[in-house]
Enzyme design. Structure first.
Site, PDB file in Angstrom:
ATOM      1  CD  GLU A  34      77.219 -21.400 -30.071  1.00  0.00           C
ATOM      2  OE1 GLU A  34      76.337 -21.171 -31.271  1.00  0.00           O
ATOM      3  OE2 GLU A  34      77.811 -20.515 -29.663  1.00  0.00           O
ATOM      4  CD  GLU A  52      74.766 -15.289 -26.463  1.00  0.00           C
ATOM      5  OE1 GLU A  52      75.386 -16.402 -26.371  1.00  0.00           O
ATOM      6  OE2 GLU A  52      75.277 -14.245 -26.995  1.00  0.00           O
TER       7      GLU A  52
HETATM    8  O1  KIV Z   1      81.767 -18.059 -26.241  1.00  0.00           O
HETATM    9  C1  KIV Z   1      81.175 -17.653 -25.022  1.00  0.00           C
HETATM   10  O2  KIV Z   1      81.921 -16.944 -24.312  1.00  0.00           O
HETATM   11  C2  KIV Z   1      79.797 -18.002 -24.946  1.00  0.00           C
HETATM   12  C3  KIV Z   1      79.013 -17.228 -23.805  1.00  0.00           C
HETATM   13  C4  KIV Z   1      78.842 -15.778 -24.306  1.00  0.00           C
HETATM   14  C5  KIV Z   1      77.928 -17.759 -23.213  1.00  0.00           C
HETATM   15  O3  KIV Z   1      79.126 -18.634 -25.314  1.00  0.00           O
END
Ligand code: KIV
Length: 269
Positions: free
Chosen positions: A113, A179
Site C-alpha cells: 500500500e 482502488e
Molecule cells: O487486500 C486485498 O485484497 C487488496 C485488493 C483488494 C487490491 O489489496
C-alpha cells in the site's frame, strides 16, 4: 510460470485478471479458472480471519497463507500483500519482511500500500530482485485516516495520485493497483504509465481488474459497492452443510456403503 514481464506484455492488448486467494485449495481453483495473478491480499483480515479490517493481519499470518497459495498454484503469479506496518517504518525490517515472502514462502512479488513513504523502498526492493506492485487510491490500511470512501475526487488529490504513480514506476514498480478512484483519473494514470494498472472500483480503462475472492463467489456477508458477485457459494455451503446435519441427525448417514465391516470382528464378545 507467469512473470512480471508477461503481465507487462499483456497490458494494452489483453486484460490482466487478478483475484485474491488465501489457501491452497482456493488458489488452485482460481488458477484453473484462468486468473493470471493470485493476490494473497491482507483483505484476509476481514474476508476470512474474522477481523473488522485489515490492520491486525500479521507477517506470520501472511507468510503462512502465501506459502499455501504458492503450493496450490503452478503458473499464476503469486503476489504477497504486505501487512500494516510490516513495511515503511524501518528499511532493513521492510526488506526482511518482503524478502521472506519470496525466499521462504514462494511468492513471486509483493504488493505495498503505497504513498510518498514507499518510493525509495520500492527502488531498494526492485534493486534486490523483489518485484513490487504499488497500490494507490483507497488503501484500506489507512482506514483510520480516510475511511473507505472514494479517493482523489478533487484536482489536487488526483494530481498527487498521478505524480505518485509516476514516481513508483520510476522507482521500478512493475504494476500499480488503483482502488476506488474516479474512472477518468484511472484512465489518465493508465495512459501516462508504461507499467500495467490494475483497477478495483476504478472503471474499465485500466489494464486489468482485481476483486476479492469472497465477494466474487458470493461468500462474503457484505461487499463494497464496486464489487460484483458472480456466484452464490454462501447458499451452496449452507445448503450442503444443512443437508449433512439433517442426514446425521436422522440416521440416514452413514449408510451401509460408507462403512466397511470386517467379518473377523463379529462376535468379539
Ligand atoms: O487486500 C486485498 O485484497 C487488496 C485488493 C483488494 C487490491 O489489496
Amino acid at each position: 510460470m507467469t512473470t512480471v514481464r508477461d503481465l507487462q506484455a499483456m497490458a494494452g492488448d489483453e486484460q490482466i485478471t487478478m483475484l485474491t486467494a488465501y489457501d491452497a485449495v482456493t488458489a488452485a481453483l482460481v488458477e484453473d479458472a484462468g486468473v493470471d495473478v493470485v493476490l494473497v491480499g491482507d483483505s484476509m483480515g476481514n474476508a476470512v480471519l474474522g477481523h473488522e479490517d485489515t490492520l491486525p493481519v500479521t507477517v506470520d499470518e501472511m507468510a503462512s497463507r502465501v506459502g499455501a497459495v504458492a503450493r496450490g498454484t503452478d503458473d499464476a503469479l503469486v503476489v504477497a500483500d504486505m501487512p500494516f506496518l510490516s513495511v515503511g517504518a524501518d528499511e532493513a525490517e521492510s526488506v526482511k519482511n518482503c524478502g521472506r515472502m519470496l525466499k521462504e514462502e514462494g511468492a513471486n512479488a509483493v504488493k505495498l500500500e503505497s504513498g510518498p513513504h514507499t518510493v525509495e523502498l520500492t527502488e531498494r526492493l526492485a534493486d534486490l530482485g523483489i518485484p513490487v506492485m504499488a497500490h494507490l487510491g483507497l488503501t484500506p490500511q489507512s482506514v483510520n485516516q480516510t475511511g473507505y470512501t472514494q479517493q482523489a475526487t478533487g484536482r489536487e488529490e488526483a494530481k498527487e495520485i498521478l505524480d505518485l504513480a509516476q514516481a513508483h514506476e520510476d522507482a521500478g514498480a512493475f504494476a500499480l493497483v488503483l482502488e476506488h478512484v474516479p474512472a477518468n483519473l484511472a484512465a489518465q494514470v493508465t495512459e501516462a504509465l508504461d507499467i500495467p494498472t490494475i483497477g478495483i472500483g476504478a472503471g474499465g480503462d485500466c489494464d486489468g481488474q482485481v476483486l476479492v475472492f469472497t465477494d466474487v463467489v458470493g461468500l462474503a456477508e457484505s461487499s463494497p459497492p464496486f464489487a460484483e458477485q458472480f456466484g452464490d457459494v454462501r447458499s451452496e455451503v449452507q445448503s450442503a452443510v444443512g443437508d449433512y446435519v439433517e442426514a446425521v441427525e436422522s440416521g440416514e448417514f452413514p449408510g451401509d456403503d460408507h462403512a466397511d465391516s470386517n467379518a473377523e470382528l463379529d462376535d468379539l464378545y
